[in-house]
Write a protein that holds these residues in place. Structure first.
Motif, mmCIF file in Angstrom:
data_model
loop_
_atom_site.group_PDB
_atom_site.id
_atom_site.type_symbol
_atom_site.label_atom_id
_atom_site.label_comp_id
_atom_site.label_asym_id
_atom_site.label_seq_id
_atom_site.Cartn_x
_atom_site.Cartn_y
_atom_site.Cartn_z
ATOM 1 N N SER A 35 0.830 -1.206 0.000
ATOM 2 C CA SER A 35 0.000 0.000 0.000
ATOM 3 C C SER A 35 0.865 1.256 0.000
ATOM 4 C CB SER A 35 -0.927 0.012 1.223
ATOM 5 O OG SER A 35 -1.748 -1.135 1.242
ATOM 6 N N HIS A 36 1.919 1.238 0.831
ATOM 7 C CA HIS A 36 2.821 2.396 0.907
ATOM 8 C C HIS A 36 3.535 2.619 -0.417
ATOM 9 C CE1 HIS A 36 6.624 4.496 1.924
ATOM 10 N NE2 HIS A 36 5.841 5.197 2.705
ATOM 11 N N LYS A 37 3.987 1.527 -1.035
ATOM 12 C CA LYS A 37 4.682 1.648 -2.312
ATOM 13 C C LYS A 37 3.746 2.179 -3.398
ATOM 14 C CE LYS A 37 7.188 -0.894 -5.876
ATOM 15 N NZ LYS A 37 6.367 -0.288 -6.948
ATOM 16 N N GLU A 38 2.497 1.676 -3.427
ATOM 17 C CA GLU A 38 1.534 2.151 -4.428
ATOM 18 C C GLU A 38 1.248 3.634 -4.256
ATOM 19 O OE1 GLU A 38 0.016 0.774 -7.094
ATOM 20 O OE2 GLU A 38 1.352 -0.922 -6.818
ATOM 21 N N MET A 39 1.041 4.054 -3.000
ATOM 22 C CA MET A 39 0.766 5.458 -2.755
ATOM 23 C C MET A 39 1.972 6.314 -3.126
ATOM 24 S SD MET A 39 -0.534 7.339 0.734
ATOM 25 C CE MET A 39 1.066 7.164 1.530
ATOM 26 N N SER A 40 3.167 5.846 -2.811
ATOM 27 C CA SER A 40 4.385 6.588 -3.161
ATOM 28 C C SER A 40 4.534 6.720 -4.665
ATOM 29 C CB SER A 40 5.614 5.890 -2.565
ATOM 30 O OG SER A 40 5.547 5.846 -1.164
ATOM 31 N N ASP A 41 4.250 5.621 -5.380
ATOM 32 C CA ASP A 41 4.327 5.664 -6.847
ATOM 33 C C ASP A 41 3.348 6.679 -7.421
ATOM 34 O OD1 ASP A 41 6.288 3.754 -6.807
ATOM 35 O OD2 ASP A 41 4.949 2.074 -7.296
ATOM 36 N N HIS A 42 2.160 6.743 -6.816
ATOM 37 C CA HIS A 42 1.148 7.681 -7.304
ATOM 38 C C HIS A 42 1.574 9.131 -7.074
ATOM 39 C CE1 HIS A 42 -1.967 5.000 -8.648
ATOM 40 N NE2 HIS A 42 -2.048 4.385 -7.485
ATOM 41 N N ILE A 43 1.954 9.444 -5.834
ATOM 42 C CA ILE A 43 2.185 10.855 -5.483
ATOM 43 C C ILE A 43 3.502 11.396 -6.043
ATOM 44 C CG2 ILE A 43 0.774 10.673 -3.411
ATOM 45 C CD1 ILE A 43 3.269 10.501 -1.759
ATOM 46 N N THR A 44 4.362 10.521 -6.529
ATOM 47 C CA THR A 44 5.608 10.985 -7.142
ATOM 48 C C THR A 44 5.534 11.001 -8.669
ATOM 49 O OG1 THR A 44 6.499 8.712 -7.024
ATOM 50 C CG2 THR A 44 7.047 10.222 -5.216
ATOM 51 N N ILE A 51 -6.738 7.479 -11.686
ATOM 52 C CA ILE A 51 -5.867 6.832 -10.707
ATOM 53 C C ILE A 51 -5.896 5.311 -10.844
ATOM 54 C CG2 ILE A 51 -5.500 6.434 -8.223
ATOM 55 C CD1 ILE A 51 -4.618 9.159 -9.091
ATOM 56 N N GLY A 52 -7.044 4.742 -11.230
ATOM 57 C CA GLY A 52 -7.181 3.288 -11.140
ATOM 58 C C GLY A 52 -7.206 2.496 -12.425
ATOM 59 N N PHE A 53 -7.275 3.135 -13.601
ATOM 60 C CA PHE A 53 -7.546 2.364 -14.817
ATOM 61 C C PHE A 53 -6.389 1.455 -15.254
ATOM 62 C CE2 PHE A 53 -5.224 5.822 -16.735
ATOM 63 C CZ PHE A 53 -4.630 5.287 -17.869
ATOM 64 N N ASP A 54 -5.147 1.726 -14.815
ATOM 65 C CA ASP A 54 -4.018 0.914 -15.276
ATOM 66 C C ASP A 54 -3.283 0.202 -14.141
ATOM 67 O OD1 ASP A 54 -2.962 3.150 -14.102
ATOM 68 O OD2 ASP A 54 -1.450 3.520 -15.651
ATOM 69 N N LEU A 55 -3.915 0.045 -12.998
ATOM 70 C CA LEU A 55 -3.231 -0.573 -11.857
ATOM 71 C C LEU A 55 -2.857 -2.029 -12.126
ATOM 72 C CD1 LEU A 55 -5.085 0.828 -8.709
ATOM 73 C CD2 LEU A 55 -2.892 1.521 -9.691
ATOM 74 N N ILE A 56 -3.753 -2.780 -12.735
ATOM 75 C CA ILE A 56 -3.471 -4.187 -13.045
ATOM 76 C C ILE A 56 -3.110 -4.353 -14.517
ATOM 77 C CG2 ILE A 56 -4.386 -6.531 -13.049
ATOM 78 C CD1 ILE A 56 -3.925 -5.383 -10.269
ATOM 79 N N SER A 57 -3.885 -3.716 -15.400
ATOM 80 C CA SER A 57 -3.616 -3.848 -16.837
ATOM 81 C C SER A 57 -2.240 -3.304 -17.195
ATOM 82 C CB SER A 57 -4.698 -3.125 -17.644
ATOM 83 O OG SER A 57 -4.775 -1.757 -17.277
ATOM 84 N N GLY A 58 -1.812 -2.263 -16.492
ATOM 85 C CA GLY A 58 -0.481 -1.718 -16.755
ATOM 86 C C GLY A 58 0.615 -2.709 -16.399
ATOM 87 N N GLU A 59 0.420 -3.440 -15.304
ATOM 88 C CA GLU A 59 1.393 -4.474 -14.915
ATOM 89 C C GLU A 59 1.405 -5.610 -15.927
ATOM 90 O OE1 GLU A 59 3.404 -4.077 -12.531
ATOM 91 O OE2 GLU A 59 2.498 -2.896 -10.923
ATOM 92 N N ARG A 60 0.217 -5.943 -16.454
ATOM 93 C CA ARG A 60 0.151 -7.019 -17.454
ATOM 94 C C ARG A 60 0.829 -6.599 -18.755
ATOM 95 N NH1 ARG A 60 -5.927 -9.276 -17.651
ATOM 96 N NH2 ARG A 60 -4.925 -10.845 -18.965
ATOM 97 N N ALA A 88 -5.484 -1.252 -4.050
ATOM 98 C CA ALA A 88 -6.721 -0.526 -3.772
ATOM 99 C C ALA A 88 -6.522 0.477 -2.641
ATOM 100 C CB ALA A 88 -7.832 -1.514 -3.413
ATOM 101 N N ILE A 89 -5.862 0.062 -1.571
ATOM 102 C CA ILE A 89 -5.634 0.961 -0.434
ATOM 103 C C ILE A 89 -4.743 2.127 -0.839
ATOM 104 C CG2 ILE A 89 -4.571 1.141 1.861
ATOM 105 C CD1 ILE A 89 -5.443 -1.777 2.329
ATOM 106 N N GLY A 90 -3.690 1.836 -1.601
ATOM 107 C CA GLY A 90 -2.796 2.902 -2.059
ATOM 108 C C GLY A 90 -3.501 3.898 -2.956
ATOM 109 N N GLY A 91 -4.387 3.392 -3.849
ATOM 110 C CA GLY A 91 -5.123 4.284 -4.735
ATOM 111 C C GLY A 91 -6.127 5.151 -3.984
ATOM 112 N N ILE A 92 -6.854 4.546 -3.033
ATOM 113 C CA ILE A 92 -7.833 5.316 -2.258
ATOM 114 C C ILE A 92 -7.132 6.344 -1.378
ATOM 115 C CG2 ILE A 92 -9.544 5.136 -0.399
ATOM 116 C CD1 ILE A 92 -10.433 2.494 -1.663
ATOM 117 N N ALA A 93 -5.961 5.977 -0.818
ATOM 118 C CA ALA A 93 -5.201 6.947 -0.020
ATOM 119 C C ALA A 93 -4.768 8.137 -0.881
ATOM 120 C CB ALA A 93 -3.979 6.270 0.593
ATOM 121 N N THR A 94 -4.406 7.864 -2.128
ATOM 122 C CA THR A 94 -4.021 8.940 -3.046
ATOM 123 C C THR A 94 -5.204 9.851 -3.338
ATOM 124 O OG1 THR A 94 -2.398 7.459 -4.080
ATOM 125 C CG2 THR A 94 -3.018 9.440 -5.301
#
Length: 338
Positions: free
Chosen positions: A10-19, A89-98, A121-127
């Motif tokens: 969750s922390h890594k996802e939020m960090s990736d988003h805000i940076t 924020i959410g459209f490429d969270l899984i598809s982007g990894e694929r 999900a937690i990282g995206g909602i925190a963002t």
């Protein structure tokens, strides 16, 4: 599921988003839009104060500073800012990894699938929470600069409006996350998100309401056979027409439950525009227009009275993001990564 790993993801996802540049662009657009909305809202608030002092019809209660937040909720809901942020924020969270061929690599590490999707999900909602909180903070700062100081009760209700806004953005985010799991590419996930959002927000409420009214109620009553009749016949027609209109509104209200945007604005407007809420939903707009004295002894609705009146819509409001995330979770847990 290990909570330590979940917190790390969750922390890594939020960090990736805000940076990311995307976050900065979204934040700048949000602040600009809300800054303009706040200025318009303050203007509406000042106009409402003047109208109330002049005793104009339609202003039952002393205007609150919450009236300024009517433009804020319109920006997020009616004008689509909240949906744009959530989907972005959410459209490429899984598809982007694929697409990047990194999903199998990530899951080859000591972690479970549920930890990954829950963490994303937690990282995206925190963002989303950070974006919306900063936006509301700017609005409150503008109010203070202009010399408008909210009371403690108003600060509480501003927090409620922020929470409602968060839930609306979580709805569009969970919709985008579900699309990201269902689609194989990020572009496909974005298109799918937009299609589902447009269908639920516009096509079903408008088309379903019109079709349901036509199917269940038939054509609207015509007054052609009553024009030359007695006063009793004319009164009977007015009664039939009022009953038809009431049933038609109930059908449209049912199909509007599919539009979380409509539900969000309906709940938020009851808080920001209590006079309008009482006139349209408690007294009735037509009855009030015919006899404004009906509102003479009406008291301003409290927060808990509004919650009691809107509890079904609040349940629907919470149900949609839970439903979308459940579909995303089940699909991701069964996804074939070969």
């Amino acid at each position: 599921m290990d909570l330590t790993r979940l917190a790390t993801i969750s922390h890594k996802e939020m960090s990736d988003h805000i940076t990311s540049r995307r976050f900065l662009l979204i934040l700048v657009i949000t602040c600009l839009v809300l800054g303009i909305a706040a200025a318009n809202g303050v203007n509406n608030y000042n106009n409402a104060l003047e109208s109330y002092k002049n005793g104009e019809v339609g202003f039952l209660f002393f205007p609150s500073v919450l009236r300024a937040f009517g433009e804020i909720t319109n920006s997020f809901g009616l004008y689509g800012l909240g949906a744009v942020i959530g989907i972005a924020i959410g459209f490429d969270l899984i598809s982007g990894e694929r697409e990047g061929k990194t999903l199998k690599t990530i899951l080859s590490r000591p972690m479970y699938r549920d930890e990954l999707i829950n963490g994303k999900a937690i990282g995206g909602i925190a963002t989303i929470g950070i974006i919306s909180f900063l936006g509301f903070l700017i609005v409150v700062a503008i109010l203070l600069i202009l010399g408008i100081v909210p009371s403690l009760d108003e600060i509480f209700l501003i927090g409620v409006i922020w929470l409602l806004t968060m839930l609306f953005m979580a709805y569009s985010f969970s919709l985008a996350l579900m699309s990201s799991v269902l689609a194989k590419t990020s572009s496909g996930a974005l298109i799918l998100s937009i299609l589902i959002f447009v269908t639920l927000t516009y096509i079903i409420p408008v088309g379903g309401g019109a079709f349901g009214s036509s199917l269940l109620l038939g054509a609207e009553p015509s007054d052609s056979s009553y024009n030359s009749g007695s006063q009793f016949q004319k009164d009977s027609f007015e009664s039939i027409q009022a009953e038809y209109e009431q049933k038609r509104l109930e059908i449209h209200d049912f199909f509007n439950m599919f539009s979380v945007r409509s539900v969000y604005n309906n709940i938020a407007s009851a808080i920001t525009l209590p006079s309008h809420y009482v006139i349209t939903e408690k007294i009735g707009h037509v009855d009030f227009a015919l006899n404004p004295d009906l509102a003479e002894n009406v008291e301003k609705p409290t927060f808990w009275e509004i919650i009691g009146d809107k509890w079904i819509k609040i349940i629907v409001f919470i149900m949609w993001p839970v439903l979308f995330f459940s579909v995303a979770y089940v699909k991701f847990m069964r996804m074939d990564l070969r």
